[in-house]
Design an enzyme around this catalytic site. Structure first.
Site, short mmCIF file in Angstrom:
data_model
loop_
_atom_site.label_atom_id
_atom_site.label_comp_id
_atom_site.label_asym_id
_atom_site.label_seq_id
_atom_site.Cartn_x
_atom_site.Cartn_y
_atom_site.Cartn_z
N TYR A 57 43.20 54.49 -6.38
CA TYR A 57 44.48 54.35 -7.12
C TYR A 57 44.88 55.70 -7.53
CZ TYR A 57 42.70 49.61 -8.20
OH TYR A 57 42.43 48.23 -8.12
N ASP A 101 37.36 40.99 -12.47
CA ASP A 101 38.08 39.93 -12.67
C ASP A 101 37.30 38.60 -12.06
OD1 ASP A 101 40.39 41.33 -13.48
OD2 ASP A 101 41.65 40.10 -12.05
N LYS A 117 30.04 50.59 -0.77
CA LYS A 117 30.12 50.36 0.46
C LYS A 117 29.60 51.36 1.32
CE LYS A 117 31.62 47.04 3.40
NZ LYS A 117 30.74 45.89 3.57
N ASP A 173 30.29 43.72 -1.09
CA ASP A 173 30.32 42.66 -0.63
C ASP A 173 29.20 41.48 -1.22
OD1 ASP A 173 29.14 44.08 1.01
OD2 ASP A 173 29.99 43.35 2.99
N ASP A 233 37.63 46.98 -10.62
CA ASP A 233 38.84 46.08 -10.77
C ASP A 233 38.65 44.74 -10.37
OD1 ASP A 233 41.19 45.35 -11.61
OD2 ASP A 233 42.32 46.76 -10.19
#
Ligand code: NAD
Length: 375
Positions: A149, A256, A196, A228, A252
């Protein structure tokens, strides 16, 4: 004692959820003898409309002078066509980095009153819970001021190719991990690093730093998961997690996902901090529900204010060291849920008549104040 709180109501449902949260804080002030003084500031879409930029310099400077910041949400469809650097969400990035708050704490717990709003079957919840209960209680610690970001981005080939860059320094990873370990030490003493590392070099650095920092916390069990797999495990067996520490982007998305397990995104609070200092007046922190400005329900008294009210409880705990008051707010939220009060997002369609009462944003806030005053 007197405290100053910067308020950024923001856009969409932001002002609707901030209003009940300040009423709850005022009730805390009356009951426990504290003075909360609010400094209302403009950021996001409203700031774009009034000054042409999402985070006016005066807003950041005024926020820095306060003891804590409480934010509703920013953004909306009317600003979505603006170039990236002028979008309302840039205000969030600017506030987080300007205030130096690099760790975002997102507690995700299934409240017993909302068990039926959780989309996961009871037996699945029981299987992963160490006590065999249909319950989970985890904390996501998301790195907040680094990663993709904030990395270099742009367009090439006359706009036909785009890139964003994930970069992390050792120091950025280490400091957020230390917050995760401190939090895990106050909880069930298990920390899972999510990355990852099978593909990304930046994730391999996360693992290197984590294995070095873990040596200093021998009382805490450290584990590692690929993102994942973590996304899958959150649905398959959420009870296995205590503290998850992860990057800005992965945090993020995972938070959610996890929010849905609690019944509604409207329930979840967050705290953005630069340290956790149990037992002393904490650092400046930024507190906000994890949801956005929900333009689809804005202005209709439909928003669930509990995520913002619980964010105010986190503010009392982490920035003001008012643990008792924070716990009283959380107990008042539980009390109104025990009474059967529900905003539309957490109401069960199949509820027996008379067991639940669907109320609006304002009525829910008033009920929490009443429970707090009588509690
Ligand atoms: P959103 O979180 O605003 O809404 C997603 C869904 O959840 C919607 O159906 C909404 O009605 C519902 N919802 C959200 N909060 C709720 C609440 N308190 N009570 C009941 N229902 C609630 O996400 P989105 O639709 O992807 O984004 C809308 C806008 O918000 C966009 O402009 C986005 O960029 C912005 N946004 C801002 C923040 C922030 O300010 N921190 C975070 C995420 C998104």
């Amino acid at each position: 004692m007197d405290y100053s709180i910067a308020l950024v109501p923001g856009d969409g449902i932001g002002p609707e959820v901030i209003a009940p949260a300040t009423e709850v804080l005022d009730t805390v002030g009356d009951r426990y003898g504290h003075g909360f003084h609010y400094v209302e500031l403009v950021a996001g879409g409203k700031a774009i409309d009034s000054s042409g930029e999402p985070l006016p310099r005066e807003t950041l400077e005024a926020a820095k002078q306060c003891d804590a910041l409480l934010l509703g949400a920013v953004g909306g469809p009317q600003w979505e066509t603006l170039p990236g650097h002028l979008r309302p969400e840039r205000a969030l990035l600017g506030l987080r980095s300007g205030l130096g708050v690099f760790a975002n704490l997102r507690p995700v717990a299934l409240l017993p009153q909302l068990k039926d709003a959780c989309p996961i079957k009871d037996e699945v919840l029981r299987e992963s819970n160490p006590q065999g209960k249909p319950h989970f209680d985890l904390l996501i610690v998301r790195e907040l001021t680094g990663g993709i970001y904030f990395g270099e981005r742009g367009r090439e080939d006359a706009g036909k190719r785009a890139f964003d860059t994930e970069t992390y320094s050792w120091e950025e990873i280490e400091r957020v991990l230390r917050i995760g370990y401190t939090a895990a030490g106050l909880r069930r003493k298990r920390l899972c690093v999510v990355d990852k590392a099978n593909v990304l070099e930046s994730s391999r650095l996360w693992r290197e730093v984590a294995s070095a920092v873990a040596q200093e916390y021998p009382g805490i069990e450290t584990s590692y998961l690929y993102v994942d797999n973590c996304a899958m495990q959150l649905i398959r067996a959420p009870g296995q997690f205590d503290v998850i520490v992860t990057s800005n982007l992965f945090g993020d998305i995972l938070s959610d996902e996890a929010s849905v397990l609690t019944g509604s995104i409207g329930m979840l609070p967050s705290a953005s901090l630069s340290s956790i200092a149990p037992g002393s007046k904490g650092p400046m922190g930024m507190y906000e529900p994890i949801h956005g400005s929900a333009p689809d329900i804005a202005g209709r008294d439909l928003a669930n204010p509990l995520g913002t009210i619980l964010s105010a409880a986190m503010l009392l705990r982490y920035s003001f060291n008012l643990e008792h008051e924070a716990a009283a707010v959380e107990a008042a939220v539980q009390a109104v849920l025990d009474e059967g009060l529900r905003t539309q997002d957490i109401a069960r369609r199949s509820a027996l008549p008379g067991t639940e009462k669907v109320v609006g944003t304002q009525a829910m806030g008033e009920a929490v104040c009443k429970a707090l005053a009588n509690g």
